[in-house]
Scaffold this motif. Structure first.
Motif, short mmCIF file in Angstrom:
data_model
loop_
_atom_site.label_atom_id
_atom_site.label_comp_id
_atom_site.label_asym_id
_atom_site.label_seq_id
_atom_site.Cartn_x
_atom_site.Cartn_y
_atom_site.Cartn_z
N VAL A 39 48.57 47.73 30.14
CA VAL A 39 47.20 47.55 30.64
C VAL A 39 46.20 47.80 29.53
N ALA A 40 46.39 48.85 28.74
CA ALA A 40 45.48 49.15 27.63
C ALA A 40 45.47 48.00 26.62
N SER A 41 46.64 47.44 26.34
CA SER A 41 46.72 46.31 25.40
C SER A 41 46.00 45.08 25.96
N LEU A 42 46.22 44.78 27.24
CA LEU A 42 45.53 43.65 27.86
C LEU A 42 44.02 43.86 27.85
N LYS A 43 43.61 45.06 28.18
CA LYS A 43 42.18 45.38 28.19
C LYS A 43 41.57 45.19 26.80
N ASP A 44 42.26 45.67 25.78
CA ASP A 44 41.78 45.49 24.40
C ASP A 44 41.68 44.01 24.04
N MET A 45 42.68 43.23 24.42
CA MET A 45 42.66 41.80 24.09
C MET A 45 41.54 41.08 24.82
N LEU A 46 41.21 41.52 26.03
CA LEU A 46 40.16 40.87 26.80
C LEU A 46 38.75 41.29 26.35
N TYR A 90 36.40 33.26 37.55
CA TYR A 90 36.24 33.67 38.94
C TYR A 90 37.44 33.19 39.78
N ASP A 91 37.90 31.98 39.52
CA ASP A 91 39.04 31.46 40.26
C ASP A 91 40.29 32.32 40.01
N ILE A 92 40.52 32.72 38.78
CA ILE A 92 41.65 33.59 38.46
C ILE A 92 41.48 34.94 39.15
N LEU A 93 40.28 35.49 39.13
CA LEU A 93 40.00 36.75 39.80
C LEU A 93 40.23 36.63 41.30
N SER A 129 39.55 46.03 36.20
CA SER A 129 39.74 47.06 37.22
C SER A 129 41.01 46.80 38.04
N LEU A 130 41.27 45.54 38.38
CA LEU A 130 42.52 45.20 39.07
C LEU A 130 43.73 45.59 38.24
N LEU A 131 43.66 45.30 36.94
CA LEU A 131 44.77 45.68 36.05
C LEU A 131 44.97 47.19 36.05
N GLU A 132 43.87 47.92 35.94
CA GLU A 132 43.95 49.39 35.87
C GLU A 132 44.47 50.01 37.16
N LYS A 133 44.19 49.38 38.29
CA LYS A 133 44.61 49.93 39.59
C LYS A 133 46.02 49.48 39.99
N SER A 152 24.76 33.37 34.41
CA SER A 152 26.12 32.92 34.10
C SER A 152 26.80 33.87 33.11
N VAL A 153 26.10 34.22 32.05
CA VAL A 153 26.66 35.13 31.04
C VAL A 153 26.96 36.49 31.66
N GLU A 154 26.03 37.01 32.45
CA GLU A 154 26.24 38.32 33.09
C GLU A 154 27.39 38.26 34.09
N GLN A 155 27.54 37.15 34.80
CA GLN A 155 28.62 37.03 35.77
C GLN A 155 29.99 36.99 35.09
N VAL A 156 30.07 36.35 33.93
CA VAL A 156 31.32 36.36 33.16
C VAL A 156 31.69 37.80 32.85
N ASN A 157 30.74 38.58 32.37
CA ASN A 157 30.99 39.98 32.04
C ASN A 157 31.38 40.79 33.27
N LYS A 158 30.65 40.61 34.36
CA LYS A 158 30.92 41.35 35.59
C LYS A 158 32.32 41.03 36.13
N ASP A 159 32.65 39.75 36.21
CA ASP A 159 33.96 39.36 36.74
C ASP A 159 35.09 39.80 35.82
N LEU A 160 34.85 39.79 34.51
CA LEU A 160 35.86 40.27 33.58
C LEU A 160 36.16 41.74 33.83
N HIS A 161 35.12 42.54 34.02
CA HIS A 161 35.34 43.96 34.28
C HIS A 161 35.98 44.20 35.65
N THR A 162 35.68 43.36 36.61
CA THR A 162 36.34 43.46 37.91
C THR A 162 37.82 43.14 37.76
N PHE A 163 38.15 42.14 36.97
CA PHE A 163 39.55 41.80 36.73
C PHE A 163 40.27 42.95 36.02
#
Length: 170
Positions: free
Chosen positions: A7-14, A58-61, A107-111, A94-105
């Protein structure tokens, strides 16, 4: 490798600029006049690429967290028709939503207790696979944004970027 390390590696890559420029860096201080330009030999403007990243992410999320997921129609639902944002607020959203959805994704990885557990609705697909898809998709299109920025940079001749665009598009 345990799940925490993965998860840490994926988070770093993202989130971090490893082998690619981050999305945030690619769009930071982007001149407004470049947002809607469709360069020669490229099919999309930077706005269309940003919106495509947002919609696909968003679709992936949604697929990764929603057991009632409804598949979007390709390509209609993944690419905007407009070459430029309606206004600066649309760009920022649009730019803010990319950031928000990325952090939500993330969070899914971390949980997640098991990154490889198949989704009940996913025909064997799992969160790790979706993370790799998200990383691959975002870094590819971010590379295109960077190529367009360089093409129109006052410090470079457009001829010097042609090989980079060819590499990004291949």
């Amino acid at each position: 490798m345990n799940t925490d390390t993965l998860v840490a590696s994926l988070k770093d890559m993202l989130l971090k600029p490893n082998a690619h420029v981050t999305f945030a860096d690619a769009v930071k201080k982007l001149p407004e006049e470049l947002r809607g330009v469709v360069p020669p030999d490229m099919p999309y403007s930077i706005w269309q690429l940003v919106e495509h990243i947002r919609l696909t992410q968003y679709d992936i999320l949604d697929f990764s967290r929603n057991p009632d997921y409804k598949e979007m129609e390709w390509p209609k639902d993944y690419w905007p028709k407009e070459t430029a944002p309606e206004n600066d607020a649309a760009w920022k959203h649009s730019v803010e939503q990319v950031n928000k959805d990325l952090h939500t994704f993330i969070s899914l990885l971390e949980k997640s207790k098991d990154l490889f557990a198949p989704f009940p609705h996913g025909d064997g697909q799992h969160l790790f696979r979706e993370a790799v898809l998200l990383l691959d998709h975002t870094s590819y299109h971010t590379g295109e944004i960077v190529a367009v920025r360089r093409m129109y940079s006052a410090k470079r001749c457009c001829c010097s970027i042609t090989p980079a665009i060819t590499l990004v598009r291949s």
